[in-house]
Design an enzyme around this catalytic site. Structure first.
Site, mmCIF file in Angstrom:
data_model
loop_
_atom_site.group_PDB
_atom_site.id
_atom_site.type_symbol
_atom_site.label_atom_id
_atom_site.label_comp_id
_atom_site.label_asym_id
_atom_site.label_seq_id
_atom_site.Cartn_x
_atom_site.Cartn_y
_atom_site.Cartn_z
ATOM 1 N N CYS A 2 -5.051 -1.358 -3.838
ATOM 2 C CA CYS A 2 -5.785 -1.169 -5.085
ATOM 3 C C CYS A 2 -6.699 0.170 -5.208
ATOM 4 O O CYS A 2 -6.753 0.931 -4.241
ATOM 5 C CB CYS A 2 -6.494 -2.432 -5.392
ATOM 6 S SG CYS A 2 -5.597 -4.026 -5.297
ATOM 7 N N LEU A 51 -3.062 -3.446 -7.408
ATOM 8 C CA LEU A 51 -1.766 -3.115 -7.183
ATOM 9 C C LEU A 51 -1.445 -4.610 -6.437
ATOM 10 O O LEU A 51 -1.584 -4.933 -5.360
ATOM 11 C CB LEU A 51 -1.258 -2.204 -6.344
ATOM 12 C CG LEU A 51 0.205 -2.014 -5.972
ATOM 13 C CD1 LEU A 51 1.441 -1.752 -7.252
ATOM 14 C CD2 LEU A 51 0.273 -0.696 -5.020
ATOM 15 N N ASN A 75 -9.439 -2.900 -1.629
ATOM 16 C CA ASN A 75 -8.620 -2.105 -1.568
ATOM 17 C C ASN A 75 -7.766 -2.297 -0.043
ATOM 18 O O ASN A 75 -8.451 -2.131 0.936
ATOM 19 C CB ASN A 75 -9.040 -0.681 -1.764
ATOM 20 C CG ASN A 75 -7.669 0.345 -1.553
ATOM 21 O OD1 ASN A 75 -6.523 -0.240 -1.597
ATOM 22 N ND2 ASN A 75 -8.027 1.222 -1.206
ATOM 23 N N GLY A 76 -6.671 -2.901 0.039
ATOM 24 C CA GLY A 76 -5.950 -2.857 1.275
ATOM 25 C C GLY A 76 -5.311 -4.171 1.447
ATOM 26 O O GLY A 76 -5.028 -4.809 0.351
ATOM 27 N N ILE A 289 14.475 11.484 3.091
ATOM 28 C CA ILE A 289 14.762 12.771 2.228
ATOM 29 C C ILE A 289 15.230 13.886 3.199
ATOM 30 O O ILE A 289 14.978 13.842 4.298
ATOM 31 C CB ILE A 289 13.230 13.277 1.581
ATOM 32 C CG1 ILE A 289 12.349 13.442 2.408
ATOM 33 C CG2 ILE A 289 12.917 12.295 0.498
ATOM 34 C CD1 ILE A 289 11.183 14.252 1.971
#
Length: 621
Positions: A2, A51, A75-76, A289
């Site tokens: 987040c 998130l 956050n985490g 990629i």
């Protein structure tokens, strides 16, 4: 995963402004597109962007304890939240949700600020204890999640990113004293940012803000080691390493949303995919990629791993015309000069993966934990080289340099690399470390900057290494990588680029249990003779395709040296030298000419100059 932000005015009669707090969280909305929340009480304001990965229905923040005397924005991820919840339940604590956020709150109620030592995860959180009138900020041990803060306007202001702190209204004043450090390291290390009023909280540290006082504490560091009594039992090391890494992957696969893995085709990411495939009940989604330039492309290796473990594999090719988009994206999301060009492919693979999943596991940290960089081979070589007579040591670099001049560019580059290795092997550890870290020599950097007073990179690293008690240069390098380049370069790169696309990344190699264990393993067990990642090769690596084990190491790099030679870059390079008045124009032009003539590979350094020029359009001194 987040974004967080907050304000604490030291004047208790001054109310926190929700409009400003909302502006701070809106600036990092991509870190948490699934929801937002605020807490305002008198002089305190806490904001959160979510998130959703775990506990999708009841994990909203800010989160409170039962009597709402404790408030958390986080956050985490706390990976061992299941085990901690059970431990706390046995102590009589009751839970209303299945979220790791509530585990943090209950753990704080039980253990106070020592709760940090109970967590296995990545985190940056702010916890307000109303009974103590205390704000408690914590950053994870290794530094996977960021916290930026400022003391300004008789207030404490913090946020996940620099832009969220700037959104409060703090003036953006460049700190030109850090130019030498940036041009040497390619990033700005904690506790600094490129702006005078804003700081980074260091990994393994916390802040306690109470009664207008801000106190910083270190709660974790690398363990002390007895270099005469390191772990040398190969069988036990292999077994313990394999068990720890497997468990680390297992707890990082806890998720309530679709997830996958970055797969580059190297040992580290391939090993993570190998373990995931054994644990998962469905095919792992893998993302890679590549480039048209064959020497930079690892798609074939990644495809071999995907085939072996029957993953659902996805590929994407990065083109040179991606440059402008990448540069602007990176300048925006890093908020300050950040010159590691591997942010370009990291951004593309993050965008690519985010269209399919919300979380990925990565192989980041493997080189640091396993002492796997080629620079560790260099430290072994330096020990042997320094045993040669002095006149031989002094002559070899000189001969290699002059022998390279008439050679073609590709061969000349190899001779130049041999010269650099022999030259640096003759230096003391700090000078050798700076030589290997920097993309260009110290004298050239000084000419670019001029005579202005700056904090020299040598002085900074010398100050940084004063805390290191390790004696052997191999272990000193391990300390430098784990404590400096990993948190301030590698993890910043991954955090900003993955969060730019609302994608969570998890790094099994950076489980603190694994780090603490491997720090104490003898260098000859980690690196048999000059073999990189011996421990990984002889454990998880035994399950990998043979071509992965025999492939030479490639960095996650972009063919910038070749891109800058193309005609389409002529005007961009001219604009760069014309619009960077705080650096010497003739010096920049010389660097570009040496790169484009094939005499030097200065591609990444030129990229660093582009970032320095563009980020914030720094004012002329």
């Amino acid at each position: 995963m987040c974004g967080i932000a907050g304000i604490l005015h030291f004047d208790i009669e001054r109310k926190a402004d929700k409009t400003i707090l909302n502006k701070m969280t809106d600036s990092i909305s991509y870190r948490g597109p699934d929801g937002e929340g605020f807490y305002l009480q008198k002089n305190l304001g806490l904001g959160h962007r979510r998130l959703s990965i775990i506990d999708l229905s009841t994990g909203d923040q800010p989160m409170f304890n039962d009597d709402k005397s404790i408030v958390l924005v986080f956050n985490g991820e706390i990976y061992n939240y299941v085990e901690l919840r059970e431990e706390l339940k046995k102590e009589g604590y009751l839970f209303k949700s299945s979220s790791d956020s509530e585990v943090i709150i209950k753990a704080y109620e039980k253990w106070g600020i020592d709760c940090q030592n109970k967590f296995n995860g990545m985190w940056a959180f702010a916890l307000w204890d109303n009974s103590k009138q205390q704000l408690f900020l914590s950053r994870d041990r290794i530094g996977e999640k960021p916290i930026h803060y400022a003391l300004f306007d008789n207030s404490f202001v913090f946020g996940s990113e620099i832009k969220s702190v700037l959104a409060y209204g703090i003036p953006k004043i460049p700190n030109y004293e850090l130019l030498d450090i940036y041009l040497t390291l390619s990033y700005i290390p904690a506790p600094f940012t490129f702006f005078k009023n804003i700081h980074k909280l260091k990994p393994g540290h916390c802040l306690i803000i109470q009664d207008s006082n801000v106190k910083e504490h270190e709660y974790w560091d690398l363990p002390d080691i007895d270099e005469n009594n390191m772990r040398t039992d190969k069988k036990n090391v292999y077994g313990n390493f394999s068990d720890l890494l497997t468990d680390s992957v297992k707890i990082r696969m806890r998720s309530d949303v679709p997830y996958g893995a970055f797969l580059r085709g190297g040992l580290d990411s391939s090993s993570i995919v190998s373990i995931m495939s054994k644990i998962s009940t469905f095919p792992v989604e893998t993302f890679t990629i590549g480039f048209k330039e064959k020497s930079y492309d690892e798609r074939d290796l990644a495809a071999a791993v995907a085939k072996t473990f029957q993953t659902n594999h996805h590929e994407y090719i990065v083109e040179p015309d991606s440059f402008d988009e990448s540069l602007n994206k990176i300048a925006y999301h890093y908020d300050e000069p950040f010159g590691d060009s591997s942010a370009i492919p990291t951004g593309y693979v993050s965008r690519f993966a985010s269209s399919k999943v919300k979380m990925v596991l990565t192989g980041d940290g493997g080189d640091e934990v396993l002492s796997g960089y080629t620079t560790y081979q260099g430290e072994k070589f330096a020990g042997q080289y320094q045993k040669l007579p002095k006149f031989v040591r002094d002559s070899v670099p000189f001969l290699l340099l002059h022998a390279s001049k008439p050679l073609k560019s590709s061969i000349r580059y190899k001779f130049n690399r041999m010269h650099d290795v022999c030259y640096s092997s003759n230096l003391d550890f700090l000078s050798r470390a700076i030589t290997k870290i920097s993309w260009i020599d110290t004298d050239t950097i000084r000419k670019l900057i001029g005579d202005d007073k700056v904090y020299s990179s040598y002085e900074f690293i010398s100050d940084f290494m004063k805390k290191c008690t390790y004696k052997d240069s191999f272990y000193k390098l391990m300390y430098l990588n784990l404590k400096l380049s990993l948190p301030d370069d590698m993890l910043v790169k991954v955090d900003r680029m993955s969060m730019a696309y609302s994608l969570e990344t998890r790094t099994p190699f950076l489980d603190y249990r694994l780090i603490e264990y491997m720090v104490g393993v003898h260098k000859d067990i980690k690196m048999k003779k000059y073999e990189r990642k011996t421990v990984l090769r002889n454990t998880i690596g035994l399950n990998l395709p043979q071509e992965i084990l025999s492939a030479p190491k490639k960095g996650f790099t972009v063919p910038l040296r070749e891109w800058f030679k193309e005609d389409s870059f002529d005007q961009k390079l001219k604009d760069l030298t014309d619009s960077t008045p705080f650096l010497n124009k003739e010096g920049m032009e010389s660097i570009i000419n040496l790169n484009n003539s094939g005499k030097k590979d200065y591609g990444n350094f030129i990229w660093m100059l582009f970032n320095l020029n563009l980020n914030g359009r720094l004012q002329d001194k």
